[in-house]
Design a protein around this motif. Structure first.
Motif: not given
Length: 316
Positions: A175-179, A188-189, A276-278
């Motif tokens: 997931h494109p969150v955090g670091r 690439a996600i 990515v998803d819910q």
């Protein structure tokens, strides 16, 4: 009451994909008193609650970990634990440490490895843990985060062949969150066009290492807008608040996509790249406080209307 506990956010790795940005320079951790109070609270409505422990890296403070697992298991909890296996320098050490924690009451071990972890922790240490779990008949699951360009679970399993026979394995999209926002290439996600329609898959009351009580350990759960309370509050009361919350009620029944229209009216813009998803969608919906407030108002109105319709429908 089932509960997830992030014991501490200190980790001996600093993986590029880490959603909670754990690492060697992180120092938040829950006290023994806070942990015991939280564990005790789990039994107010369940004689055998499920308690999941994670970090950071859970084995960094091994004596404390043994104490916490023993305390929860002795009360009757079903305890699981996450680890990156950095401590399993050889098979003997892996079996010795896992034997101790199994004796304390651990029922299930969840192992994390992937291209991001392998930058810090050799695969051989993961294999040491897998072999030790098999020798001890300790249930084990492998979790493997991937992107379009990273090492994939199938390739990893092919390399180690029969080591993972009779081991549950799961590949999870990054997931494109955090670091990961800064360190993982967004191209690439694994995004899919549109808004995902799935229901919330893992809403379990959880406690972050800094004491925040949150609705899940996943990406969106750590956002301020979804915070349920603090570990020093009465956990039973927070669980009731969590179970009766209008947002969580709709999230688990219908999924975060039900909030998109209300969020859009409040200024939210659906990401044209997709999601990515819910869980990813949920994170985007609640990261803005104004949008989150509008969603909460909408959810309260929907649930109130449902209750009124039920009352009217049941009237003579």
């Amino acid at each position: 009451m089932n509960l997830g506990i992030l014991l501490w956010n200190k980790c001996d790795a600093k993986c590029a994909h880490c959603a909670v940005s754990s690492g060697p320079d992180q120092h938040a951790l829950l006290t023994d008193d806070q942990l015991k109070r939280a564990i005790d609270a789990c039994f107010y409505d369940d004689p055998a609650p499920k308690i999941g422990l994670s970090g950071g890296e859970s084995f960094l403070y091994f004596k404390r970990l043994i104490y916490i697992v023993s305390y929860a298991a002795s009360r009757g909890a079903i305890v699981s634990l996450n680890t990156n296996c950095s401590w399993a320098l050889d098979s003997a050490r892996a079996e010795r440490k896992l034997g101790l924690i199994q004796e304390a009451g651990l029922r299930r071990l969840i192992v994390s490895t992937d291209e991001f972890h392998l930058a810090y922790i050799p695969a051989e240490r993961v294999i040491n843990v897998v072999r030790a779990c098999k020798a001890l008949n300790l249930e084990i699951e492998l979790q493997f985060v991937a992107t379009k360009t990273s090492l994939r679970l199938a390739d990893f399993l092919k390399k180690y062949e029969d080591e993972f026979l009779n081991v549950r394995v799961r590949e999870i999209p990054c997931h494109p969150v955090g670091r990961a926002v800064q360190e993982v290439d967004d191209d690439a996600i694994f995004r899919k066009p549109g808004t995902p329609t799935g229901c919330c898959p893992s809403a379990v009351l959880s406690i972050a290492a800094d004491g925040r009580v949150i609705p899940c350990c996943n990406t969106a759960g750590h956002l301020p807008a979804l915070q349920v309370g603090h570990v020093d509050d009465a956990i039973e009361d927070l669980h009731l608040k969590f179970r009766t919350d209008a947002v969580m009620h709709l999230m688990q029944r219908k999924g975060p996509h039900i909030f998109v229209a209300a969020a859009t009216n409040a200024g939210f813009t659906v990401d044209r790249r997709g999601y990515v998803d819910q869980c990813h969608l949920c994170h985007d919906l609640f990261r803005d406080s104004n949008v989150a407030a509008a969603i909460k108002e909408y959810a309260a109105n929907v649930v109130t209307e449902e209750v009124l319709n039920t009352v009217v429908g049941n009237s003579p």
